[in-house]
Design a protein around this motif. Structure first.
Motif, mmCIF file in Angstrom:
data_model
loop_
_atom_site.group_PDB
_atom_site.id
_atom_site.type_symbol
_atom_site.label_atom_id
_atom_site.label_comp_id
_atom_site.label_asym_id
_atom_site.label_seq_id
_atom_site.Cartn_x
_atom_site.Cartn_y
_atom_site.Cartn_z
ATOM 1 N N VAL A 83 0.845 -1.197 0.000
ATOM 2 C CA VAL A 83 0.000 0.000 0.000
ATOM 3 C C VAL A 83 0.880 1.246 0.000
ATOM 4 O O VAL A 83 0.642 2.186 -0.773
ATOM 5 N N LEU A 84 1.915 1.271 0.844
ATOM 6 C CA LEU A 84 2.810 2.430 0.870
ATOM 7 C C LEU A 84 3.446 2.674 -0.495
ATOM 8 O O LEU A 84 3.527 3.803 -0.965
ATOM 9 N N GLY A 90 8.431 4.253 -4.450
ATOM 10 C CA GLY A 90 9.462 3.559 -3.700
ATOM 11 C C GLY A 90 9.482 2.092 -4.075
ATOM 12 O O GLY A 90 8.685 1.638 -4.904
ATOM 13 N N ASP A 91 10.384 1.370 -3.474
ATOM 14 C CA ASP A 91 10.592 -0.028 -3.816
ATOM 15 C C ASP A 91 10.356 -0.923 -2.607
ATOM 16 O O ASP A 91 10.778 -0.604 -1.492
ATOM 17 N N VAL A 92 9.696 -2.062 -2.859
ATOM 18 C CA VAL A 92 9.549 -3.103 -1.840
ATOM 19 C C VAL A 92 10.428 -4.259 -2.288
ATOM 20 O O VAL A 92 10.290 -4.755 -3.406
ATOM 21 N N TRP A 105 10.511 -1.602 2.541
ATOM 22 C CA TRP A 105 10.044 -0.535 1.655
ATOM 23 C C TRP A 105 10.999 0.624 1.817
ATOM 24 O O TRP A 105 11.268 1.066 2.930
ATOM 25 N N ASP A 106 11.520 1.116 0.705
ATOM 26 C CA ASP A 106 12.423 2.260 0.709
ATOM 27 C C ASP A 106 11.758 3.428 0.001
ATOM 28 O O ASP A 106 11.359 3.305 -1.160
ATOM 29 N N LEU A 107 11.652 4.547 0.702
ATOM 30 C CA LEU A 107 11.137 5.775 0.114
ATOM 31 C C LEU A 107 12.340 6.570 -0.369
ATOM 32 O O LEU A 107 13.213 6.928 0.420
#
Length: 192
Positions: A83-84, A90-92, A105-107
């Motif tokens: 969801v984020l 960003g990447d999961v 998760w990286d923003l």
């Protein structure tokens, strides 16, 4: 006999977001696959109406109003990295092997809120129709504030999301409310 246009609204059972992939003028919108919003707690839709008044001869001659803003708040009980990523980019990534697996998760610095569709529904029996339900669809939303993330001392932390809804360029749809005689699940496939 046609289904009633009046119903109660009891509880919220499910919600999904779907990334908006395209919204061409004169065409049809397209969406990515639906992503479950885990542990949805509520879906509160509100809006603003701007009123203009025409005055003259020391009295009110006319009044007109327009809808200027629609917002939705949808807090949920569980953190979802998918969801984020759908809301902010960003990447999961998944890594490691059992017993040391990770998912992250990286923003990134180039992150920008992304457009999405939001659909929420009542449970079966959440409408006046026995065995029916009600679906609320906001066709194009963009986050209006950063999600409420973090931790809480000796308590559960819920994720707070707020978004602004705007009409689709392709169809002009803003919000749809659908009363179903027989309850149906929110589709997970990419459908308009």
């Amino acid at each position: 006999m046609p289904i009633s246009r009046v119903t109660k609204l009891y509880a919220v059972e499910d919600a999904k977001i779907a990334p908006l992939l395209a919204d061409p003028e004169g065409g049809a919108p397209s969406y990515g696959a639906g992503i479950d919003v885990p542990g949805i707690k509520s879906m509160e839709i509100s809006g603003d109406v701007e009123v203009k008044e025409l005055r003259g001869d020391n009295r009110l001659l006319d009044s007109d109003s327009s809808l200027t803003n629609v917002t939705v708040a949808f807090p949920h009980a569980k953190l979802s990295l998918d969801v984020l990523a759908a809301l902010l980019g960003g990447d999961v990534t998944d890594g490691g092997t059992t017993p040391a697996q990770t998912t992250t998760w990286d923003l990134d610095s180039d992150a920008k809120p992304l457009p999405f569709k939001l659909v929420g529904k009542t449970p079966t029996g959440g409408a006046d129709q026995i065995g029916g339900d009600v679906h609320f669809t906001l066709w194009k939303c963009v986050l209006s504030s950063f999600p409420g993330l973090g931790l809480a001392e000796e308590d559960y932390r819920t994720i707070e999301n707020e978004a602004r809804a705007v009409p689709l360029i392709s169809t002009g749809k803003w919000i749809s409310v659908q009363i179903n005689e027989t309850a149906i699940p929110i589709p997970t496939a990419a459908t308009p």
